[in-house]
Design a protein around this motif. Structure first.
Motif, PDB file in Angstrom:
ATOM      1  N   ALA A  94       0.832  -1.209   0.000  1.00 29.91           N
ATOM      2  CA  ALA A  94       0.000   0.000   0.000  1.00 29.91           C
ATOM      3  C   ALA A  94       0.862   1.253   0.000  1.00 29.91           C
ATOM      4  CB  ALA A  94      -0.919  -0.006   1.225  1.00 29.91           C
ATOM      5  N   GLU A  95       1.908   1.254   0.802  1.00 29.53           N
ATOM      6  CA  GLU A  95       2.824   2.398   0.835  1.00 29.53           C
ATOM      7  C   GLU A  95       3.554   2.546  -0.503  1.00 29.53           C
ATOM      8  OE1 GLU A  95       2.463   4.537   3.181  1.00 29.53           O
ATOM      9  OE2 GLU A  95       3.404   3.935   5.078  1.00 29.53           O
ATOM     10  N   ALA A  96       3.927   1.428  -1.108  1.00 28.73           N
ATOM     11  CA  ALA A  96       4.592   1.475  -2.417  1.00 28.73           C
ATOM     12  C   ALA A  96       3.674   2.083  -3.474  1.00 28.73           C
ATOM     13  CB  ALA A  96       5.030   0.071  -2.833  1.00 28.73           C
ATOM     14  N   LYS A  97       2.395   1.750  -3.407  1.00 31.40           N
ATOM     15  CA  LYS A  97       1.424   2.309  -4.362  1.00 31.40           C
ATOM     16  C   LYS A  97       1.335   3.827  -4.209  1.00 31.40           C
ATOM     17  CE  LYS A  97      -3.372   1.863  -5.923  1.00 31.40           C
ATOM     18  NZ  LYS A  97      -4.663   1.154  -5.719  1.00 31.40           N
ATOM     19  N   ILE A  98       1.342   4.298  -2.970  1.00 30.05           N
ATOM     20  CA  ILE A  98       1.311   5.747  -2.726  1.00 30.05           C
ATOM     21  C   ILE A  98       2.562   6.401  -3.315  1.00 30.05           C
ATOM     22  CG2 ILE A  98       1.416   7.524  -0.927  1.00 30.05           C
ATOM     23  CD1 ILE A  98      -0.252   5.558   0.835  1.00 30.05           C
ATOM     24  N   ALA A  99       3.714   5.792  -3.078  1.00 33.92           N
ATOM     25  CA  ALA A  99       4.965   6.347  -3.597  1.00 33.92           C
ATOM     26  C   ALA A  99       4.947   6.415  -5.120  1.00 33.92           C
ATOM     27  CB  ALA A  99       6.147   5.501  -3.122  1.00 33.92           C
ATOM     28  N   MET A 100       4.465   5.343  -5.769  1.00 35.51           N
ATOM     29  CA  MET A 100       4.424   5.318  -7.231  1.00 35.51           C
ATOM     30  C   MET A 100       3.454   6.364  -7.771  1.00 35.51           C
ATOM     31  SD  MET A 100       4.709   1.216  -7.981  1.00 35.51           S
ATOM     32  CE  MET A 100       5.021   1.384  -9.734  1.00 35.51           C
ATOM     33  N   THR A 101       2.339   6.559  -7.085  1.00 28.85           N
ATOM     34  CA  THR A 101       1.369   7.571  -7.506  1.00 28.85           C
ATOM     35  C   THR A 101       2.007   8.959  -7.511  1.00 28.85           C
ATOM     36  OG1 THR A 101      -0.530   6.304  -6.708  1.00 28.85           O
ATOM     37  CG2 THR A 101      -0.814   8.696  -6.920  1.00 28.85           C
ATOM     38  N   HIS A 102       2.747   9.274  -6.471  1.00 32.09           N
ATOM     39  CA  HIS A 102       3.314  10.622  -6.362  1.00 32.09           C
ATOM     40  C   HIS A 102       4.550  10.812  -7.238  1.00 32.09           C
ATOM     41  CE1 HIS A 102       0.617  12.520  -3.498  1.00 32.09           C
ATOM     42  NE2 HIS A 102       0.368  11.272  -3.139  1.00 32.09           N
ATOM     43  N   ALA A 103       5.254   9.736  -7.514  1.00 30.34           N
ATOM     44  CA  ALA A 103       6.332   9.845  -8.499  1.00 30.34           C
ATOM     45  C   ALA A 103       5.746  10.164  -9.867  1.00 30.34           C
ATOM     46  CB  ALA A 103       7.129   8.548  -8.551  1.00 30.34           C
ATOM     47  N   GLY A 104       4.607   9.548 -10.180  1.00 27.66           N
ATOM     48  CA  GLY A 104       3.932   9.849 -11.440  1.00 27.66           C
ATOM     49  C   GLY A 104       3.398  11.262 -11.488  1.00 27.66           C
ATOM     50  N   LEU A 105       2.857  11.737 -10.371  1.00 28.86           N
ATOM     51  CA  LEU A 105       2.349  13.113 -10.320  1.00 28.86           C
ATOM     52  C   LEU A 105       3.470  14.125 -10.522  1.00 28.86           C
ATOM     53  CD1 LEU A 105      -0.165  12.823  -7.339  1.00 28.86           C
ATOM     54  CD2 LEU A 105      -0.737  13.195  -9.749  1.00 28.86           C
ATOM     55  N   ALA A 106       4.643  13.820 -10.005  1.00 34.88           N
ATOM     56  CA  ALA A 106       5.785  14.723 -10.190  1.00 34.88           C
ATOM     57  C   ALA A 106       6.096  14.926 -11.663  1.00 34.88           C
ATOM     58  CB  ALA A 106       7.006  14.177  -9.461  1.00 34.88           C
ATOM     59  N   LEU A 107       5.931  13.874 -12.442  1.00 35.72           N
ATOM     60  CA  LEU A 107       6.289  13.936 -13.860  1.00 35.72           C
ATOM     61  C   LEU A 107       5.160  14.493 -14.728  1.00 35.72           C
ATOM     62  CD1 LEU A 107       8.248  10.584 -14.086  1.00 35.72           C
ATOM     63  CD2 LEU A 107       9.176  12.901 -14.173  1.00 35.72           C
ATOM     64  N   LYS A 108       4.005  14.751 -14.130  1.00 27.58           N
ATOM     65  CA  LYS A 108       2.935  15.395 -14.886  1.00 27.58           C
ATOM     66  C   LYS A 108       3.200  16.880 -15.074  1.00 27.58           C
ATOM     67  CE  LYS A 108      -1.022  12.353 -14.252  1.00 27.58           C
ATOM     68  NZ  LYS A 108      -2.452  12.271 -13.861  1.00 27.58           N
ATOM     69  N   ASN A 109       4.109  17.422 -14.252  1.00 30.95           N
ATOM     70  CA  ASN A 109       4.486  18.833 -14.367  1.00 30.95           C
ATOM     71  C   ASN A 109       6.007  18.932 -14.457  1.00 30.95           C
ATOM     72  OD1 ASN A 109       1.780  20.264 -13.804  1.00 30.95           O
ATOM     73  ND2 ASN A 109       1.950  18.845 -12.085  1.00 30.95           N
ATOM     74  N   PRO A 110       6.588  18.427 -15.555  1.00 34.53           N
ATOM     75  CA  PRO A 110       8.056  18.347 -15.630  1.00 34.53           C
ATOM     76  C   PRO A 110       8.763  19.699 -15.685  1.00 34.53           C
ATOM     77  CG  PRO A 110       7.062  17.807 -17.742  1.00 34.53           C
ATOM     78  CD  PRO A 110       5.936  17.896 -16.764  1.00 34.53           C
ATOM     79  N   ASP A 111       7.993  20.780 -15.900  1.00 33.02           N
ATOM     80  CA  ASP A 111       8.602  22.111 -15.934  1.00 33.02           C
ATOM     81  C   ASP A 111       8.417  22.878 -14.626  1.00 33.02           C
ATOM     82  OD1 ASP A 111       9.366  21.749 -18.621  1.00 33.02           O
ATOM     83  OD2 ASP A 111       7.349  22.313 -19.287  1.00 33.02           O
ATOM     84  N   ASN A 112       7.757  22.222 -13.671  1.00 29.15           N
ATOM     85  CA  ASN A 112       7.450  22.893 -12.402  1.00 29.15           C
ATOM     86  C   ASN A 112       8.339  22.307 -11.305  1.00 29.15           C
ATOM     87  OD1 ASN A 112       6.308  23.775  -9.952  1.00 29.15           O
ATOM     88  ND2 ASN A 112       4.261  23.919 -10.858  1.00 29.15           N
ATOM     89  N   LEU A 113       9.422  22.999 -10.996  1.00 31.26           N
ATOM     90  CA  LEU A 113      10.390  22.501 -10.018  1.00 31.26           C
ATOM     91  C   LEU A 113       9.763  22.331  -8.641  1.00 31.26           C
ATOM     92  CD1 LEU A 113      13.263  21.662  -9.296  1.00 31.26           C
ATOM     93  CD2 LEU A 113      13.822  24.085  -8.973  1.00 31.26           C
ATOM     94  N   ASP A 114       8.945  23.281  -8.238  1.00 34.74           N
ATOM     95  CA  ASP A 114       8.329  23.197  -6.908  1.00 34.74           C
ATOM     96  C   ASP A 114       7.415  21.983  -6.796  1.00 34.74           C
ATOM     97  OD1 ASP A 114       9.624  25.445  -6.008  1.00 34.74           O
ATOM     98  OD2 ASP A 114       7.969  26.815  -6.474  1.00 34.74           O
ATOM     99  N   ALA A 115       6.653  21.707  -7.848  1.00 33.46           N
ATOM    100  CA  ALA A 115       5.750  20.548  -7.833  1.00 33.46           C
ATOM    101  C   ALA A 115       6.539  19.243  -7.774  1.00 33.46           C
ATOM    102  CB  ALA A 115       4.849  20.564  -9.064  1.00 33.46           C
ATOM    103  N   ILE A 116       7.619  19.178  -8.530  1.00 26.79           N
ATOM    104  CA  ILE A 116       8.453  17.975  -8.516  1.00 26.79           C
ATOM    105  C   ILE A 116       9.027  17.743  -7.124  1.00 26.79           C
ATOM    106  CG2 ILE A 116      10.566  16.922  -9.396  1.00 26.79           C
ATOM    107  CD1 ILE A 116      10.030  18.354 -12.054  1.00 26.79           C
ATOM    108  N   LYS A 117       9.517  18.804  -6.517  1.00 27.73           N
ATOM    109  CA  LYS A 117      10.092  18.674  -5.171  1.00 27.73           C
ATOM    110  C   LYS A 117       9.039  18.260  -4.151  1.00 27.73           C
ATOM    111  CE  LYS A 117      14.051  21.798  -5.615  1.00 27.73           C
ATOM    112  NZ  LYS A 117      14.766  22.953  -5.034  1.00 27.73           N
ATOM    113  N   LEU A 118       7.840  18.793  -4.287  1.00 23.87           N
ATOM    114  CA  LEU A 118       6.751  18.433  -3.377  1.00 23.87           C
ATOM    115  C   LEU A 118       6.474  16.932  -3.442  1.00 23.87           C
ATOM    116  CD1 LEU A 118       4.347  19.194  -1.484  1.00 23.87           C
ATOM    117  CD2 LEU A 118       2.989  19.496  -3.585  1.00 23.87           C
TER     118      LEU A 118
END
Length: 216
Positions: A57-81
């Motif tokens: 379950a924790e791995a699924k959460i991590a994978m979800t947010h890694a994917g969200l980071a790449l939805k905004n590849p030009d937004n440094l703050d979003a990637i860091k979040l």
């Protein structure tokens, strides 16, 4: 890929197992108790779920947010979040804030390895339990090691000074998370083994299920 061989002279071991079971008759079976900690319920885990379901379950959460980071590849703050959210799901002792369950993949995977090995060392443990415990522990320990690798990459992404740099690192995070969760065919033989360095959380789960099919 390794397989396990069952030999007929194991009857001696089996006889010993039956004797041990007789000793603990009427008491909680420690073998089943530790396997239950892995798969069904562990008191310290979120909602007292099993350690392996918690890790997944924790791995699924991590994978979800890694994917969200790449939805905004030009937004440094979003990637860091989202990089911070990945770390939170893997090890909340490093990053306490985030969407994870507060336990973390690393701790849960290490717990899987610990309790399956305790099952194998318990009175009454059969040859089957001892053999499969080696498989489960190897895959779980490998997942815990990969969690450290992911954390290191996510930390680098959080320290990046450009969105382009951070996005490349998060791509690597995605790849490492997939290996941690699903395993990876490192020797390109078309199969993913439970053994190091291929096994991940999914292989640990598969091996526990095989253990239960074989009988404990």
């Amino acid at each position: 890929m390794r397989t396990i061989a069952f030999v007929t002279f194991g009857a001696i071991l089996l006889g010993g197992s039956l004797s041990n079971r007789g000793i603990v008759r009427g008491q909680a079976n420690p073998v089943q108790t530790h396997i239950g900690h892995v798969m069904e319920s562990f008191q310290a885990a979120p909602n007292q779920h099993g350690l392996l379901p918690t890790a997944l379950a924790e791995a699924k959460i991590a994978m979800t947010h890694a994917g969200l980071a790449l939805k905004n590849p030009d937004n440094l703050d979003a990637i860091k979040l989202h990089a911070g959210h990945v770390i939170n799901a893997l090890d909340p002792s490093i990053e306490a804030t985030g969407p994870g369950q507060g336990f973390g993949v690393k701790k849960a995977a290490a717990g899987v390895a610990q309790h399956i090995q305790l099952a194998a060392k318990s009175p009454g443990a059969s040859f089957v339990v001892m053999a499969y415990a080696t498989h489960v522990a190897a895959a779980a320990n490998n997942a815990a090691k990969r969690a450290d690798e992911v954390i290191a990459l996510a930390q680098k992404a959080r320290a990046a000074t450009t969105a382009a740099e951070a996005a490349v690192l998060m791509q690597q995070v995605n790849t490492a998370l997939a290996a941690m969760t699903n395993g990876v065919d490192t020797n390109k033989n078309g199969e993913i083994s439970w053994d190091t360095p291929e096994g991940g959380l999914q292989q640990a789960q598969d091996q526990v299920q095989e253990l239960r099919k074989a009988g404990t």
